[in-house]
Design a protein around this motif. Structure first.
Motif, PDB file in Angstrom:
ATOM      1  N   ARG A 226      -7.827  -5.610   5.862  1.00  0.00           N
ATOM      2  CA  ARG A 226      -6.815  -6.518   6.405  1.00  0.00           C
ATOM      3  C   ARG A 226      -5.471  -6.264   5.730  1.00  0.00           C
ATOM      4  O   ARG A 226      -5.392  -5.637   4.676  1.00  0.00           O
ATOM      5  N   ALA A 227      -4.422  -6.750   6.341  1.00  0.00           N
ATOM      6  CA  ALA A 227      -3.083  -6.600   5.761  1.00  0.00           C
ATOM      7  C   ALA A 227      -2.862  -7.674   4.706  1.00  0.00           C
ATOM      8  O   ALA A 227      -3.104  -8.854   4.952  1.00  0.00           O
ATOM      9  N   TYR A 228      -2.443  -7.267   3.537  1.00  0.00           N
ATOM     10  CA  TYR A 228      -2.124  -8.231   2.483  1.00  0.00           C
ATOM     11  C   TYR A 228      -1.187  -7.570   1.481  1.00  0.00           C
ATOM     12  O   TYR A 228      -1.111  -6.340   1.394  1.00  0.00           O
ATOM     13  N   PRO A 229      -0.425  -8.366   0.718  1.00  0.00           N
ATOM     14  CA  PRO A 229       0.551  -7.796  -0.225  1.00  0.00           C
ATOM     15  C   PRO A 229      -0.119  -6.900  -1.263  1.00  0.00           C
ATOM     16  O   PRO A 229      -1.229  -7.194  -1.720  1.00  0.00           O
ATOM     17  N   ASN A 230       0.546  -5.812  -1.622  1.00  0.00           N
ATOM     18  CA  ASN A 230       0.098  -4.906  -2.684  1.00  0.00           C
ATOM     19  C   ASN A 230      -1.262  -4.277  -2.402  1.00  0.00           C
ATOM     20  O   ASN A 230      -2.021  -3.951  -3.315  1.00  0.00           O
ATOM     21  N   LYS A 231      -1.564  -4.118  -1.129  1.00  0.00           N
ATOM     22  CA  LYS A 231      -2.823  -3.509  -0.722  1.00  0.00           C
ATOM     23  C   LYS A 231      -2.966  -2.096  -1.276  1.00  0.00           C
ATOM     24  O   LYS A 231      -4.077  -1.653  -1.599  1.00  0.00           O
ATOM     25  N   ALA A 232      -1.842  -1.387  -1.440  1.00  0.00           N
ATOM     26  CA  ALA A 232      -1.884  -0.004  -1.911  1.00  0.00           C
ATOM     27  C   ALA A 232      -2.531   0.106  -3.283  1.00  0.00           C
ATOM     28  O   ALA A 232      -3.228   1.097  -3.580  1.00  0.00           O
ATOM     29  N   ASN A 233      -2.338  -0.888  -4.141  1.00  0.00           N
ATOM     30  CA  ASN A 233      -2.952  -0.845  -5.467  1.00  0.00           C
ATOM     31  C   ASN A 233      -4.472  -0.872  -5.377  1.00  0.00           C
ATOM     32  O   ASN A 233      -5.167  -0.146  -6.092  1.00  0.00           O
ATOM     33  N   ASP A 234      -4.990  -1.720  -4.496  1.00  0.00           N
ATOM     34  CA  ASP A 234      -6.443  -1.810  -4.326  1.00  0.00           C
ATOM     35  C   ASP A 234      -7.006  -0.529  -3.713  1.00  0.00           C
ATOM     36  O   ASP A 234      -8.086  -0.061  -4.088  1.00  0.00           O
ATOM     37  N   GLU A 235      -6.284   0.024  -2.749  1.00  0.00           N
ATOM     38  CA  GLU A 235      -6.744   1.281  -2.132  1.00  0.00           C
ATOM     39  C   GLU A 235      -6.790   2.395  -3.168  1.00  0.00           C
ATOM     40  O   GLU A 235      -7.709   3.233  -3.160  1.00  0.00           O
ATOM     41  N   ALA A 236      -5.826   2.399  -4.085  1.00  0.00           N
ATOM     42  CA  ALA A 236      -5.813   3.410  -5.140  1.00  0.00           C
ATOM     43  C   ALA A 236      -7.003   3.235  -6.080  1.00  0.00           C
ATOM     44  O   ALA A 236      -7.570   4.219  -6.585  1.00  0.00           O
ATOM     45  N   THR A 237      -7.418   1.986  -6.308  1.00  0.00           N
ATOM     46  CA  THR A 237      -8.588   1.735  -7.151  1.00  0.00           C
ATOM     47  C   THR A 237      -9.849   2.272  -6.502  1.00  0.00           C
ATOM     48  O   THR A 237     -10.682   2.916  -7.158  1.00  0.00           O
ATOM     49  N   LEU A 238     -10.009   2.031  -5.207  1.00  0.00           N
ATOM     50  CA  LEU A 238     -11.168   2.566  -4.492  1.00  0.00           C
ATOM     51  C   LEU A 238     -11.169   4.097  -4.554  1.00  0.00           C
ATOM     52  O   LEU A 238     -12.228   4.715  -4.761  1.00  0.00           O
ATOM     53  N   ALA A 239     -10.006   4.692  -4.381  1.00  0.00           N
ATOM     54  CA  ALA A 239      -9.902   6.158  -4.423  1.00  0.00           C
ATOM     55  C   ALA A 239     -10.276   6.685  -5.810  1.00  0.00           C
ATOM     56  O   ALA A 239     -10.954   7.708  -5.942  1.00  0.00           O
ATOM     57  N   GLU A 240      -9.866   5.995  -6.860  1.00  0.00           N
ATOM     58  CA  GLU A 240     -10.169   6.423  -8.230  1.00  0.00           C
ATOM     59  C   GLU A 240     -11.672   6.356  -8.497  1.00  0.00           C
ATOM     60  O   GLU A 240     -12.248   7.246  -9.143  1.00  0.00           O
ATOM     61  N   LEU A 241     -12.326   5.311  -7.996  1.00  0.00           N
ATOM     62  CA  LEU A 241     -13.768   5.197  -8.186  1.00  0.00           C
ATOM     63  C   LEU A 241     -14.514   6.310  -7.455  1.00  0.00           C
ATOM     64  O   LEU A 241     -15.493   6.858  -7.978  1.00  0.00           O
TER      65      LEU A 241
END
Length: 554
Positions: free
Chosen positions: A379-394
């Motif tokens: 879903r769209a939410y503020p600062n979503k890019a930070n969470d996506e980067a965390t998933l990518a790092e894992l």
């Protein structure tokens, strides 16, 4: 917790019999029109004849209430019933990890002593163990920082300076003699001011209790003393564990003094983030570790329900309250959790859940299957890019990420469990009228919530606990085959997992456009904090967000 109020009238039936009681010697007779009006609050449709038949019972109940109210009930008296979060088919998982701390890196005392402010617990422990610095020196260093920066942050209710220096000198003497108690020996810390401490005030952040002293040490204070830790301060909480406003003002996040540190473990998170203490003890009922950890950019562990004794802690909700550490990293949280976990007859729920903890930092995270709330992340939410980067790092670390859906049962509709228990815990405050002394008096503040919650029927409360059983069983089934899962820090997952008792870690993973910290939340299987913290440590070892700290230009 201000978001709770909309659910009080929509999800909770309102039982008016308590309100029908008066202070007069001769109570007002209960009539059919009165009972008819009351049942409108509950959404019931009994006939006048049925209500007439019930009038005698209603009057007797009211007499029972009046008799019971003559008995003094301290906040420390728990109900005879004990909430058990263990699913009916729960089985312990195979042992994970070797239960050994990794060897600590060599640490040298910095040339600039101010750099010590943001050293980890593990690093400070090595300096103490190797006698590069004494606990007394370190304690005085942090006491000085608490005195310097608290006037702006408003994170301290009481300095425990005399006790701290006494404990620090005792730690130095033991370390000198070779009696090393472990990685917390000689480490300064602070405790949220809902944990009682002999010889010091325990104010619960509230005007009616600001002079209160309790002649006992809370279980967490006792266990940390046994581990050799040094208590330097009692730290602020929002009044009676809501928000970040207390009788001394508003606790601030050190990232922006115009912003509050959220709550209710407001002072614990603020002090750690500002480098005033290396770790602190917080408590969570419905977000009070996760929320301030996010506002202050620190790592907060909310353990499984029942893993840490709450003896000597202010009760808000006997079936939801949890104590846990707030620190700079998962490793630091593990060190503190290891000292706190275990059984305590003063808190019977600790006798129902596993009492052991295993370090698992040697484990291969590539073997972990971690769920993620796909719909929430998409879903769209503020600062979503930070969470996506965390998933990518894992994924880069080799962790298998598996889409997960949470139970569809609307957990928000039973949060009145918390407010009903809170109203019971502070019944005398409400009926005595002393709630008028509290700082917050709005519709979504405790005085009004406690009054509104007096109208929640016992039947509806019990039904909500049965509904909660369905949530616990459903969650257990959905998490089969997974080692944990992830969610944006403020998804509906927060309410659900506080009801089911699952452990969570709020983990810094970036900043907002305004320069404020952000976290993501890692959840574990029940009672598997070791595996959960191992996963978070692997993420933190691969990133630097947990090493960021604010510049204190004040």
């Amino acid at each position: 917790m201000k978001h709770l109020f909309p659910y009080l009238l929509g999800g909770a039936a309102c039982f008016a019999l308590g309100a029908l009681s008066t202070a007069a010697d001769t109570p007002t007779p209960i009539t059919v029109p009165m009972a008819r009006a009351a049942q409108e609050l509950f959404g019931l449709k009994f006939t006048d004849a049925q209500l007439d038949s019930a009038r005698q019972d209603l009057a007797e109940y009211r007499d029972n209430y009046a008799a019971n109210r003559k008995v003094t009930l301290a906040n420390s008296v728990a109900p005879a019933t004990i909430f058990n979060p263990v699913p009916s088919t729960w089985q312990p998982s195979p042992a994970f990890g070797n239960d050994k701390l990794p060897k600590a890196d060599k640490v040298k005392l910095p040339a600039n002593r101010e750099d010590l402010a943001f050293y980890s617990v593990r690093q400070l422990g090595e300096l103490l163990r190797s006698k590069q610095i004494s606990s007394e020196e370190l304690t005085k260093f942090y006491l000085d920082r608490l005195k310097r920066f608290d006037p702006k942050l408003r994170c301290v209710t009481s300095l425990t300076e005399e006790l701290a220096l006494q404990q620090a000198r005792a730690a130095d003497e033991e370390i000198k003699k070779g009696k090393y108690r472990g990685p917390l020996h000689g480490i300064p810390y602070g405790a949220k001011d809902l944990f009682s401490t002999k010889g010091y005030k325990t104010t619960w952040g509230s005007v009616p209790y600001k002079e209160q002293t309790l002649d006992e040490d809370a279980a967490v204070v006792t266990r940390l003393r046994e581990a050799g830790a040094v208590l330097c301060a009692k730290l602020t909480l929002g009044e009676l564990a809501m928000g970040d406003v207390w009788y001394g003002g508003k606790t601030r996040t050190p990232w922006n003094l115009e912003k509050g540190s959220s709550g209710s473990s407001a002072g614990s998170a603020s002090a750690v983030a500002a480098g005033l203490l290396p770790f602190a003890i917080g408590a969570e009922t419905l977000g009070s570790i996760v929320s301030p950890s996010t506002a202050c950019g620190v790592t907060g562990l909310r353990p499984s329900f029942g893993r840490i004794s709450r003896a000597g802690a202010m009760a808000l909700s006997w079936t939801m309250d949890k104590a846990g550490p707030i620190a700079r990293s998962a490793e630091d949280c593990a060190l503190v959790f290891d000292a706190l976990v275990g059984q305590d007859r003063r808190d019977p729920v600790t006798l129902l859940v596993p009492a052991d903890f295993r370090y698992a930092f040697d484990a291969d995270v590539k073997k972990l299957r971690i769920g993620y709330l796909k719909a929430d992340f998409e879903r769209a939410y503020p600062n979503k890019a930070n969470d996506e980067a965390t998933l990518a790092e894992l994924r880069k670390l080799g962790v298998e990420l598996v889409p997960l859906e949470l139970p569809q049962l609307p957990a928000n509709d039973i949060t009145y469990l918390l407010t009903a228990e809170g109203a019971a815990a502070f019944d005398d405050l409400t009926r005595s009228g002393r709630d008028k002394e509290m700082v917050n008096q709005g519709k979504s503040a405790w005085p009004n919530i406690f009054r509104s919650s007096r109208f929640i029927p016992a039947v509806e409360y019990i039904q909500a606990q049965r509904y909660r059983t369905l949530l616990i069983e459903d969650m257990y089934k959905r998490l089969q085959g997974l080692d944990g899962y992830m969610a944006p820090s403020f998804s509906r997952n927060l309410v659900l997992t506080n009801l089911t008792g699952h452990p969570a870690v709020a983990v810094p993973n970036g900043f907002t456009k305004e320069g404020l910290p952000q976290t993501i939340t890692f959840m574990g299987q029940l009672f598997e904090e070791g595996k959960l913290l191992a996963l978070v440590k692997a993420y933190q070892d691969a990133t630097t967000f947990d090493e960021q700290h604010p510049k204190l230009n004040f």
